[in-house]
Design an enzyme around this catalytic site. Structure first.
Site, PDB file in Angstrom:
ATOM      1  N   ARG A 170     -40.558 -21.254 -16.604  1.00 54.40           N
ATOM      2  CA  ARG A 170     -40.368 -20.819 -17.929  1.00 54.40           C
ATOM      3  C   ARG A 170     -39.640 -21.485 -19.024  1.00 54.40           C
ATOM      4  O   ARG A 170     -38.885 -22.275 -18.540  1.00 54.40           O
ATOM      5  CB  ARG A 170     -39.627 -19.256 -17.764  1.00 54.40           C
ATOM      6  CG  ARG A 170     -40.203 -18.293 -16.942  1.00 54.40           C
ATOM      7  CD  ARG A 170     -39.499 -17.100 -16.863  1.00 54.40           C
ATOM      8  NE  ARG A 170     -38.008 -17.282 -16.485  1.00 54.40           N
ATOM      9  CZ  ARG A 170     -36.997 -16.725 -16.822  1.00 54.40           C
ATOM     10  NH1 ARG A 170     -37.037 -15.647 -17.655  1.00 54.40           N
ATOM     11  NH2 ARG A 170     -35.901 -16.951 -16.339  1.00 54.40           N
ATOM     12  N   SER A 190     -34.541 -24.706  -9.186  1.00 56.12           N
ATOM     13  CA  SER A 190     -34.016 -24.128  -7.858  1.00 56.12           C
ATOM     14  C   SER A 190     -34.473 -24.775  -6.421  1.00 56.12           C
ATOM     15  O   SER A 190     -35.484 -24.218  -5.637  1.00 56.12           O
ATOM     16  CB  SER A 190     -34.340 -22.529  -7.873  1.00 56.12           C
ATOM     17  OG  SER A 190     -33.903 -21.803  -9.030  1.00 56.12           O
ATOM     18  N   ASP A 202     -30.047 -20.693 -10.056  1.00 49.10           N
ATOM     19  CA  ASP A 202     -30.062 -19.351 -10.482  1.00 49.10           C
ATOM     20  C   ASP A 202     -28.788 -18.573 -10.416  1.00 49.10           C
ATOM     21  O   ASP A 202     -28.521 -17.870 -11.145  1.00 49.10           O
ATOM     22  CB  ASP A 202     -31.185 -18.754 -10.019  1.00 49.10           C
ATOM     23  CG  ASP A 202     -31.347 -18.710  -8.691  1.00 49.10           C
ATOM     24  OD1 ASP A 202     -30.386 -19.259  -7.743  1.00 49.10           O
ATOM     25  OD2 ASP A 202     -32.521 -18.187  -8.053  1.00 49.10           O
TER      26      ASP A 202
END
Length: 512
Positions: free
Chosen positions: A108, A177, A230
């Site tokens: 994203r 991540s 995250d």
């Protein structure tokens, strides 16, 4: 009555007795099998028991393991990784910041507009892009060029705002991540790939540098100001909204936690200097283990069959990746004890065929005949016409596994609070227990994210209930669990904002 009549009568009576005996025997056999299924449930309940006493033992074990992990590398199952994030957003940040979130087969791009007062996120734009399959096994240059191109396209959609009005460049937070050994707030070495990625030339390289080079190749004057995972993003978002936020927990498909630790308590890095006197520590708490955890034979079997046996023991007991499969394993054993499930189904023997969202749907089925349970058993496990009494057993199995997971997660959270002296007991600081002064309790906020907590109502209620039981009525009102949304995206932009020099704030980006 003649002899023949007497004989017939006796014969009929004997036949009736035989039939009756057979029917009684069948009922007894069926009853015995049913009791065997009930016994499986009773044994499960006993082995999954999470009394407050036991949970407090887990709390103590978590705090001790945290201390050991801070004392030396490899000193604990908890990695206690330094993030080099020593400045969290305070709510006074302003300007426009970007974020990239790469955590799997999608990534994203975000643009976040900040005001200059707490919780003043004026607006944000988000775009999701799939990673083409071939790039997951290509080269680092190919992957990051694709990401940089997507960022450039995203920026160009701003239209007239691209006209350069300031020489200041944009600041970017990058949520990556994958296993990384952090070397600064904005750099880290990739240890290994997971989630289907296999780009060999990236192993051992600085992730931020690879992205920064790609941004330069695309003519973007954008600086990678922060490289985070995250969980750190969730903590940053929580702290931006509420300065009393000291820890963050993600409980979804996977699970992890991080928290704000005093720099002088990080013994394995003596002499560590930070401007704030503290640093965010990434616990990697999924790997926590203690003999006090209520482990069952189903947990052992799941662990042995997993790709990483003897690793991530805590995660395998509390995260969404595994709860559904633990339930499946219990149902498989029950089905072998009785034919009440109907004809044996090969589907029930397939690992992970029962996903946790389906398990949650069965658990929270409130229809009188448990029709949702029946539907899932038939459509997913190919077990049609399961009686209502067996469906009730299935719901109870879901309840036992979910309750254990939620209560253990609560114990883990309180373990963090104990380590930093926010649980009312004084905690552990440099290995020493402080005095017990609940009256001096400070308000403490834990940011929490992940579908298991936010979307699974019963799990959330069990976790909140256990927090209150462990902390006690005097302390629990001071501890707040606050749900966050999109720590991996918005949180990354906030970390970039907190770690950018004041003169770096800009409203536009230069395209060369």
């Amino acid at each position: 009555m003649g002899r023949l009549g007497v004989g017939l009568a006796v014969g009929c009576a004997m036949a009736a007795c035989i039939v009756a005996a057979a029917m009684v025997g069948k009922r007894v056999s069926k009853r015995r099998k049913w009791l065997k299924m009930v016994k499986v449930l009773e044994e499960l309940e006993e082995s999954c028991d999470t009394t407050v006493f036991r949970l407090k033992q887990v709390v103590d074990a978590m705090a001790v393991e945290m201390h050991a992990g801070l004392a030396s590398e490899g000193g604990s199952k908890l990695k206690m990784l330094l993030t080099y994030v020593d400045k969290l957003p305070k709510g006074s940040e302003e300007g426009t910041y970007y974020a990239l979130d790469l955590g799997g087969t999608n990534f994203r791009v975000l643009r976040v507009h900040l005001g200059d007062q707490r919780s003043a996120i004026l607006g944000q734009d988000i775009e999701r892009q799939p990673i083409p399959q071939h790039l997951m096994t290509s080269t680092s240059e190919d992957l990051f060029d694709f990401i940089a191109s997507s960022l450039k396209d995203f920026i160009e959609k701003e239209g007239n705002d691209l006209e350069q009005t300031s020489p200041r460049r944009r600041e970017l937070g990058f949520t990556f991540s994958f296993p990384v050994k952090q070397s600064s707030v904005s750099s880290g070495i990739l240890m290994k790939w997971t989630k289907g990625f296999a780009i060999e030339d990236m192993i051992g390289r600085d992730v931020s540098e690879c992205l920064q080079l790609a941004l330069s190749r695309k003519g973007l004057d954008v600086r990678v100001a922060a490289l985070i995972n995250d969980t750190v993003g969730t903590l940053a978002l929580g702290h931006y909204n509420d300065e009393d936020t000291v820890a963050a927990v993600i409980i979804g498909t996977g699970t992890n936690a991080c928290y704000l630790e005093r720099a002088d308590a990080i013994i394995k890095c003596q002499g560590l200097l930070t401007t704030s006197g503290s640093m965010v520590v990434n616990m990697e708490w999924g790997n926590f283990w203690s003999s006090h955890l209520p482990r069952t034979s189903y947990d052992i079997d799941l662990d042995v069959a997993s790709p990483n046996p003897n690793d991530q023991g805590f995660e395998k007991m509390i995260s969404g990746m595994y709860l559904g499969d633990i339930v499946r394993r219990v149902l498989l054993r029950m089905s072998k004890q009785s034919d009440d499930f109907g004809p044996s189904s090969s589907k029930l023997a397939i690992p992970f065929v029962l996903r946790t969202p389906l398990m949650a749907a069965m658990h929270e089925d409130d229809s009188p005949d448990l029709s949702e349970v029946a539907k899932i058993l038939e459509e997913v496990l190919e077990l049609p016409d399961v009686p209502v009494k067996v469906r009730k057993l299935v719901v109870k199995v879901c309840d036992v596994i979910t309750r254990r997971a939620a209560r253990l997660a609560a114990a883990g959270i309180v373990g963090i609070l104990k380590k930093i002296g926010r649980d009312g007991s004084g905690g552990i600081a440099s290995g020493k227990f402080r005095s017990n002064r609940p009256s001096r309790m400070r308000r403490t906020v834990v940011a929490i994210e992940g579908g298991l907590y936010t979307s699974y109502t019963t799990f959330r209620e069990y976790l909140n209930e256990a927090m209150a039981e462990i902390l006690g009525e005097e302390v629990s009102p001071y501890v707040v669990l606050r749900v966050m949304e999109d720590g991996s995206g918005t949180g990354a932009a906030l970390v970039a904002a907190a770690n950018s020099p004041p003169e770096a704030v800009a409203d536009t980006v230069q395209l060369q």
